[in-house]
Design an enzyme around this catalytic site. Structure first.
Site, PDB file in Angstrom:
ATOM      1  N   GLU A  41      75.087  34.757  57.132  1.00  0.00           N
ATOM      2  CA  GLU A  41      74.015  34.213  56.791  1.00  0.00           C
ATOM      3  C   GLU A  41      74.037  34.602  55.161  1.00  0.00           C
ATOM      4  OE1 GLU A  41      70.523  35.794  58.938  1.00  0.00           O
ATOM      5  OE2 GLU A  41      69.069  34.335  57.596  1.00  0.00           O
ATOM      6  N   ARG A 265      81.227  46.606  65.804  1.00  0.00           N
ATOM      7  CA  ARG A 265      81.003  46.597  64.331  1.00  0.00           C
ATOM      8  C   ARG A 265      81.537  47.745  63.559  1.00  0.00           C
ATOM      9  NH1 ARG A 265      76.398  44.360  63.588  1.00  0.00           N
ATOM     10  NH2 ARG A 265      76.004  44.866  61.351  1.00  0.00           N
ATOM     11  N   LYS A 275      71.818  45.036  55.652  1.00  0.00           N
ATOM     12  CA  LYS A 275      71.665  44.352  54.472  1.00  0.00           C
ATOM     13  C   LYS A 275      70.143  44.642  54.019  1.00  0.00           C
ATOM     14  CE  LYS A 275      74.094  40.321  55.606  1.00  0.00           C
ATOM     15  NZ  LYS A 275      73.709  38.890  55.900  1.00  0.00           N
TER      16      LYS A 275
HETATM   17  P1  ATP Z   1      73.283  42.642  58.678  1.00  0.00           P
HETATM   18  O1  ATP Z   1      72.736  43.118  60.226  1.00  0.00           O
HETATM   19  O2  ATP Z   1      73.562  43.683  57.963  1.00  0.00           O
HETATM   20  O3  ATP Z   1      72.245  41.780  58.166  1.00  0.00           O
HETATM   21  P2  ATP Z   1      74.506  40.487  59.572  1.00  0.00           P
HETATM   22  O4  ATP Z   1      75.597  40.895  60.875  1.00  0.00           O
HETATM   23  O5  ATP Z   1      73.458  39.920  60.089  1.00  0.00           O
HETATM   24  O6  ATP Z   1      74.481  41.914  58.660  1.00  0.00           O
HETATM   25  P3  ATP Z   1      75.813  38.028  58.823  1.00  0.00           P
HETATM   26  O7  ATP Z   1      75.650  37.651  57.602  1.00  0.00           O
HETATM   27  O8  ATP Z   1      75.146  37.453  60.089  1.00  0.00           O
HETATM   28  O9  ATP Z   1      75.352  39.759  58.842  1.00  0.00           O
HETATM   29  O10 ATP Z   1      77.067  38.793  59.358  1.00  0.00           O
HETATM   30  C1  ATP Z   1      78.384  37.724  59.174  1.00  0.00           C
HETATM   31  C2  ATP Z   1      79.494  38.150  60.252  1.00  0.00           C
HETATM   32  O11 ATP Z   1      79.875  39.522  59.935  1.00  0.00           O
HETATM   33  C3  ATP Z   1      79.168  38.001  61.670  1.00  0.00           C
HETATM   34  O12 ATP Z   1      79.826  37.518  62.673  1.00  0.00           O
HETATM   35  C4  ATP Z   1      78.763  39.644  61.980  1.00  0.00           C
HETATM   36  O13 ATP Z   1      78.926  40.022  63.353  1.00  0.00           O
HETATM   37  C5  ATP Z   1      79.854  40.064  61.154  1.00  0.00           C
HETATM   38  N1  ATP Z   1      79.505  41.600  60.706  1.00  0.00           N
HETATM   39  C6  ATP Z   1      78.368  42.114  60.099  1.00  0.00           C
HETATM   40  N2  ATP Z   1      78.453  43.336  59.935  1.00  0.00           N
HETATM   41  C7  ATP Z   1      79.631  43.962  60.389  1.00  0.00           C
HETATM   42  C8  ATP Z   1      80.147  44.972  60.401  1.00  0.00           C
HETATM   43  N3  ATP Z   1      79.428  46.290  60.108  1.00  0.00           N
HETATM   44  N4  ATP Z   1      81.298  45.218  61.288  1.00  0.00           N
HETATM   45  C9  ATP Z   1      81.892  44.183  61.430  1.00  0.00           C
HETATM   46  N5  ATP Z   1      81.560  42.904  61.503  1.00  0.00           N
HETATM   47  C10 ATP Z   1      80.400  42.671  61.035  1.00  0.00           C
HETATM   48 MG    MG Z   2      73.271  38.177  61.423  1.00  0.00          MG
END
Ligand code: ATP
Ligand code: MG
Length: 563
Positions: A41, A265, A275
């Site tokens: 995102e 994760r 984030k």
């Molecule tokens: P946050 O919760 O910190 O805002 P997010 O998961 O919402 O992060 P996205 O931009 O939606 O952020 O993530 C893009 C991809 O990266 C998704 O497939 C997510 O599952 C993966 N991802 C995010 N954080 C991690 C992590 N700590 N370890 C592995 N994969 C991750």
């Molecule tokens: Mg997300």
């Protein structure tokens, strides 16, 4: 194709992780190539957790001869921005990956809208006029079934009409939503008539003002996967409860059957990864920006001096787990040292200087010693290091009252200057408070270029720089941003900000070999005996600035060897 098969064989030998197993079975059963995607995102900068997901998705596609798309999951116009889109692309490229196609969930808004109408026509979706609060309480709880909305049984015609008017902007934010009509008593709460669309009158970074209704994650994600014919939609564990709903939409719409697979994760010690929290650190000025080298973001790691190869090696080493775990930061540093040791040229730099005057060395003489740039790389060559009567050594390399087996400099003892002479400490000069301010030494003229003619061997070898030739440099010594191993685990009445490490950045003035002033931003070095350093974005020849990327000590291998 030949090459791909070979690669598959190679992975087999080192035993497959569960996702590789799934992929290999899929290829064996269907004969099809795989298609993956990385779906960020664009609402923040990527962090090391994302790097794990990137390496997994792109790595699988590469290893198995498939393709990986970059898809921006841009369904929430309020938080998203092109600044983030650009940084995400830069980071993925820097990590060394190439996407097959660059896609945006917003490219699919028309298709998603058509599919929503199909669901309405099938009697599987309705427009709900309840307030957000009514919808929330109406969903019930894990133990109490939800209650049906009074608007749940609107006719198909009415729903189609209202949905179109939602799209046309006739209603204010929050006035109506489109919901799937599934089961208000379902044991999976997500099935209790999930919201598909909400009204948001906001400018979208790509579609502008075309839309004022925006799809929810659950409605948009699987269908976007399906449009791109994603075979393996890999996401993190918290989405496992979403999987049945992901499948439900695909079944109801009878579209390409993408499948979702979840892995744990990545969590790292001594940092936060959400984030929202990273944004807070930036907004409140606790760090100097998204790329402050103390941040776990990819742009910060890059600025600090990490290499793409080190990040990829780390992602590979942590593997793919089915259960959440926390990875020791020192494992990442171990991977970094392994790479930097191979590629970083060696230089001499004195971070905590004390002046040494070599009293029997001619005042106006300069000579040059040959130093090896990188003992790990024959092609790295040598350089000439200037030497003169006054030099700096590390304060920690001198002790006035040394213990036994102290091999560095002490009154009356001899030490080897790296690549240069043996010197002997003759006199210790102190200020009024008794602090050592200067050392007077003699040198052995027969002992140049790292060897003494009489075969005398000394155990201690220390680094140095010539005072007259050295450049002054700002060095930024970084430590963990948090003093607590898991800063997300907060005690009552505290927030994660209460666990900041006050020593996370210490700035010092160092004296460095003159050649270091000529370094280009991003150049990486090992300051011998001190650590790995990288020329910061603020670095100029006139005002050199170096970040400590990582120290030399390798605590991880000790931990690993113990186990
Ligand atoms: P946050 O919760 O910190 O805002 P997010 O998961 O919402 O992060 P996205 O931009 O939606 O952020 O993530 C893009 C991809 O990266 C998704 O497939 C997510 O599952 C993966 N991802 C995010 N954080 C991690 C992590 N700590 N370890 C592995 N994969 C991750
Ligand atoms: Mg997300």
């Amino acid at each position: 194709m030949e090459e791909i098969k070979k690669d598959v064989g190679a992975t087999k030998e080192k035993s497959l992780n569960f996702i590789e197993e799934i992929v290999e079975n899929y290829i064996a059963e269907t004969g099809n190539a795989i298609q993956t995607r990385f779906p960020p995102e664009p609402n923040g900068y990527l962090h090391i957790g994302h790097a794990k997901s990137i390496c997994l998705n792109f790595g699988l596609a590469k290893r198995y001869g498939g393709k990986c798309n970059l898809r921006f999951d841009d369904t929430n116009p309020v938080k998203e921005d092109t600044e983030y889109v650009d940084s995400i692309k830069e980071d993925i490229k820097w990590l060394g990956w190439e996407w097959a196609e660059e896609r945006y969930a917003s490219d699919y808004f028309d298709q998603l809208y058509e599919w929503a109408k199909q669901l309405i026509i099938k009697g599987k979706a309705y427009v709900d006029d309840q307030t957000q609060e009514e919808i929330r309480t109406g969903r019930g709880t894990v133990t109490v079934p939800g209650t049906e909305s009074p608007w749940r049984n609107r006719s198909v015609e009415e729903n189609l009409d209202l949905f179109e008017r939602m799209k046309n902007g006739e209603f204010p934010d929050g006035a109506k939503v489109l919901r799937a009509k599934i089961d208000m008593a379902h044991s999976n709460m997500l099935f209790r008539d999930p919201i598909l669309y909400r009204i948001i009158h906001a400018h979208h970074h790509r579609t502008g003002d075309k839309w004022c209704i925006y799809p929810m994650y659950d409605y948009a994600h699987g269908q976007s996967d399906s449009i791109e014919r994603i075979t393996h939609s890999i996401c993190t564990l918290e989405f496992d409860v979403h999987r049945p709903l992901y499948d439900w939409f695909i079944n109801e719409l009878e579209i390409f059957p993408s499948h979702q697979y979840e892995f744990a994760r990545l969590n790292l010690t001594y940092t936060v990864m959400s984030k929202r929290k990273l944004l807070q650190l930036v907004k409140e000025g606790i760090v100097r920006g998204w790329d402050d080298p103390r941040m776990p973001t990819i742009c910060a790691l890059r600025r600090k001096g990490y290499t793409p190869a080190a990040v990829r090696a780390f992602a590979e080493k942590v593997g793919v787990a089915k259960r959440d775990n926390v990875i020791d930061l020192s494992l990442m540093e171990f991977c970094l040292r392994e790479d930097l040791n191979k590629i970083a040229e060696r230089r001499m730099a004195v971070v905590d200087p004390i002046k040494v005057v070599i009293t029997n060395y001619p005042e106006d003489k300069t000579e040059y010693f040959t130093a090896i740039n990188n003992p790990e790389d024959e092609n790295a060559g040598t350089r000439q290091v200037p030497f003169s009567r006054e030099i700096y050594i590390e304060r920690g390399d001198f002790m006035e009252n040394p213990p036994k087996k102290y091999y560095r400099l002490a009154p009356g003892t001899e030490v080897r200057l790296r690549y240069s002479y043996l010197i002997k400490c003759e006199e210790v000069i102190k200020d009024a408070e008794g602090n050592v301010v200067e050392l007077r030494c003699s040198y052995d003229p027969e002992s140049g270029q790292g060897s003494s003619s009489d075969g005398r061997r000394v155990k201690g070898v220390i680094h140095w720089v010539s005072a007259a030739h050295a450049a002054e440099a700002e060095v930024r010594l970084y430590d963990n941003l948090f003093a607590k191993e898991n800063p997300d685990d907060v005690e009552e009445g505290k927030t994660f900000l209460d666990y900041l490490n006050p020593e996370s950045m210490v700035v010092k003035t160092a004296f460095v070999e003159p050649s270091l002033a000529e370094a280009k931003v991003g150049d990486k070095f090992q300051f011998e005996r001190v650590g790995y350093f990288c020329a910061d974005y603020d670095h100029t020849t006139e005002k050199p600035v170096f970040n400590r990327t990582v120290g030399l000590r390798d605590s991880w291998s000790k931990i690993a060897n113990k186990g």
